[in-house]
Design a protein around this motif. Structure first.
Motif, PDB file in Angstrom:
ATOM      1  N   UNK A 144       0.655  -1.059   0.120  1.00  0.00           N
ATOM      2  CA  UNK A 144       0.083   0.519   0.170  1.00  0.00           C
ATOM      3  C   UNK A 144       1.302   1.287   0.198  1.00  0.00           C
ATOM      4  N   UNK A 145       1.891   1.265   0.925  1.00  0.00           N
ATOM      5  CA  UNK A 145       2.346   2.529   1.214  1.00  0.00           C
ATOM      6  C   UNK A 145       3.248   3.009  -0.206  1.00  0.00           C
ATOM      7  N   UNK A 146       4.227   1.296  -1.272  1.00  0.00           N
ATOM      8  CA  UNK A 146       4.590   1.526  -2.505  1.00  0.00           C
ATOM      9  C   UNK A 146       3.745   2.149  -3.232  1.00  0.00           C
ATOM     10  N   UNK A 147       2.278   1.469  -3.581  1.00  0.00           N
ATOM     11  CA  UNK A 147       1.370   1.956  -4.995  1.00  0.00           C
ATOM     12  C   UNK A 147       1.107   3.321  -4.139  1.00  0.00           C
ATOM     13  N   UNK A 148       0.778   4.000  -3.411  1.00  0.00           N
ATOM     14  CA  UNK A 148       0.390   5.220  -2.687  1.00  0.00           C
ATOM     15  C   UNK A 148       1.528   6.510  -3.025  1.00  0.00           C
ATOM     16  N   UNK A 149       2.691   5.547  -2.752  1.00  0.00           N
ATOM     17  CA  UNK A 149       4.388   6.711  -3.402  1.00  0.00           C
ATOM     18  C   UNK A 149       4.025   6.616  -4.806  1.00  0.00           C
ATOM     19  N   UNK A 150       3.991   5.664  -5.575  1.00  0.00           N
ATOM     20  CA  UNK A 150       3.509   5.476  -7.308  1.00  0.00           C
ATOM     21  C   UNK A 150       2.008   6.211  -7.635  1.00  0.00           C
ATOM     22  N   UNK A 151       1.423   6.546  -7.497  1.00  0.00           N
ATOM     23  CA  UNK A 151       0.490   7.005  -7.850  1.00  0.00           C
ATOM     24  C   UNK A 151       0.218   8.410  -8.055  1.00  0.00           C
ATOM     25  N   UNK A 152       0.892   8.650  -6.502  1.00  0.00           N
ATOM     26  CA  UNK A 152       1.651  10.449  -6.129  1.00  0.00           C
ATOM     27  C   UNK A 152       2.452  10.957  -7.542  1.00  0.00           C
ATOM     28  N   UNK A 153       3.530   9.876  -7.811  1.00  0.00           N
ATOM     29  CA  UNK A 153       4.241  10.481  -8.759  1.00  0.00           C
ATOM     30  C   UNK A 153       3.940  10.394 -10.147  1.00  0.00           C
ATOM     31  N   UNK A 154       2.724   9.094 -10.536  1.00  0.00           N
ATOM     32  CA  UNK A 154       2.113   8.820 -11.596  1.00  0.00           C
ATOM     33  C   UNK A 154       0.354  10.381 -11.758  1.00  0.00           C
ATOM     34  N   UNK A 155       0.081  10.744 -10.642  1.00  0.00           N
ATOM     35  CA  UNK A 155      -1.365  11.853 -11.161  1.00  0.00           C
ATOM     36  C   UNK A 155      -0.381  13.020 -10.969  1.00  0.00           C
ATOM     37  N   UNK A 156       1.491  12.691 -10.725  1.00  0.00           N
ATOM     38  CA  UNK A 156       1.410  13.926 -11.332  1.00  0.00           C
ATOM     39  C   UNK A 156       2.572  15.098 -12.430  1.00  0.00           C
ATOM     40  N   UNK A 157       2.368  13.798 -12.867  1.00  0.00           N
ATOM     41  CA  UNK A 157       3.153  13.923 -14.217  1.00  0.00           C
ATOM     42  C   UNK A 157       1.588  14.015 -14.893  1.00  0.00           C
ATOM     43  N   UNK A 158       1.497  15.347 -16.120  1.00  0.00           N
ATOM     44  CA  UNK A 158       1.021  15.151 -17.377  1.00  0.00           C
ATOM     45  C   UNK A 158       0.583  14.587 -18.393  1.00  0.00           C
ATOM     46  N   UNK A 159       1.732  13.989 -19.054  1.00  0.00           N
ATOM     47  CA  UNK A 159       1.971  12.972 -19.806  1.00  0.00           C
ATOM     48  C   UNK A 159       1.416  12.045 -19.877  1.00  0.00           C
ATOM     49  N   UNK A 160       1.513  11.275 -18.123  1.00  0.00           N
ATOM     50  CA  UNK A 160      -0.114  10.395 -18.026  1.00  0.00           C
ATOM     51  C   UNK A 160      -0.977  10.392 -17.377  1.00  0.00           C
ATOM     52  N   UNK A 161      -1.248  11.293 -16.155  1.00  0.00           N
ATOM     53  CA  UNK A 161      -1.950  11.673 -15.047  1.00  0.00           C
ATOM     54  C   UNK A 161      -3.835  11.175 -15.865  1.00  0.00           C
ATOM     55  N   UNK A 162      -4.128  11.888 -17.181  1.00  0.00           N
ATOM     56  CA  UNK A 162      -4.683  11.827 -17.167  1.00  0.00           C
ATOM     57  C   UNK A 162      -5.756  11.014 -18.172  1.00  0.00           C
ATOM     58  N   UNK A 163      -4.977   9.592 -18.216  1.00  0.00           N
ATOM     59  CA  UNK A 163      -5.396   8.119 -18.284  1.00  0.00           C
ATOM     60  C   UNK A 163      -6.141   8.052 -16.959  1.00  0.00           C
ATOM     61  N   UNK A 164      -5.709   8.457 -16.417  1.00  0.00           N
ATOM     62  CA  UNK A 164      -6.390   7.812 -15.113  1.00  0.00           C
ATOM     63  C   UNK A 164      -7.605   8.662 -14.792  1.00  0.00           C
ATOM     64  N   UNK A 165      -7.432   9.527 -14.026  1.00  0.00           N
ATOM     65  CA  UNK A 165      -8.324  11.342 -13.847  1.00  0.00           C
ATOM     66  C   UNK A 165      -9.448  11.416 -14.529  1.00  0.00           C
ATOM     67  N   UNK A 166      -8.776  11.625 -15.835  1.00  0.00           N
ATOM     68  CA  UNK A 166      -9.756  11.867 -17.088  1.00  0.00           C
ATOM     69  C   UNK A 166     -10.041  10.272 -18.197  1.00  0.00           C
ATOM     70  N   UNK A 167      -9.796   9.624 -18.433  1.00  0.00           N
ATOM     71  CA  UNK A 167     -10.319   8.410 -18.831  1.00  0.00           C
ATOM     72  C   UNK A 167     -10.792   7.236 -18.201  1.00  0.00           C
ATOM     73  N   UNK A 168      -9.957   6.556 -16.923  1.00  0.00           N
ATOM     74  CA  UNK A 168     -10.358   5.804 -16.456  1.00  0.00           C
ATOM     75  C   UNK A 168     -11.193   6.492 -15.782  1.00  0.00           C
ATOM     76  N   UNK A 169     -10.584   7.664 -15.035  1.00  0.00           N
ATOM     77  CA  UNK A 169     -11.794   8.080 -13.752  1.00  0.00           C
ATOM     78  C   UNK A 169     -11.327   7.030 -12.510  1.00  0.00           C
ATOM     79  N   UNK A 170     -10.164   7.003 -12.411  1.00  0.00           N
ATOM     80  CA  UNK A 170     -10.596   5.758 -10.729  1.00  0.00           C
ATOM     81  C   UNK A 170     -10.815   6.736  -9.469  1.00  0.00           C
ATOM     82  N   UNK A 171     -11.085   6.322  -8.903  1.00  0.00           N
ATOM     83  CA  UNK A 171     -11.447   6.181  -7.635  1.00  0.00           C
ATOM     84  C   UNK A 171     -10.394   5.907  -7.042  1.00  0.00           C
TER      85      UNK A 171
END
Length: 120
Positions: free
Chosen positions: A11-38
């Motif tokens: 859980x620690x690893x995935x939380x830290x990993x997703x902070x990085x992913x969601x902070x990078x505009x080259x990929x974050x849109x996939x999670x926030x706008x396309x997949x719309x993850x909770x």
């Protein structure tokens, strides 16, 4: 540093990993706008997935490949997306853990990403 040993480590690893992913505009849109993850339920799914892969226990039963194939239909997952994902994945592991399970996790992630790219 210690090796990955528990669900809490994952859980620690995935939380830290997703902070990085969601902070990078080259990929974050996939999670926030396309997949719309909770995020929190998504993190728990990822913990379940990796617990099953690494420790052969857990309750993950979703079809990871189909989820990503469906996502790819909505927005093409490029070579750059996979490279960014793997970079953050590996650097997050290396920053937080060291050992055989951590190395196995990086190897498995590369293998999964490779198969996904081939099938897409």
């Amino acid at each position: 540093m210690t090796d990955i040993q528990t669900r809490e480590d994952l859980h620690l690893l995935m939380s830290e990993f997703y902070k990085k992913l969601l902070g990078d505009s080259k990929i974050s849109f996939i999670f926030t706008q396309i997949a719309k993850i909770d995020l929190e339920p998504h993190l728990l799914d990822l913990v379940d997935f990796w617990e099953q892969i690494l420790f052969d226990r857990g309750s993950y039963q979703k079809n990871v490949m189909q989820i990503h194939l469906d996502l790819n239909q909505q927005s093409k997952l490029s070579e750059e997306h996979f490279a960014i994902w793997l970079h953050y994945f590996n650097t997050t592991i290396d920053k937080n853990f060291a050992g055989q399970i951590a190395e196995n996790m990086k190897t498995r992630a590369l293998s999964i990403a490779t198969v996904m790219k081939i099938k897409m």
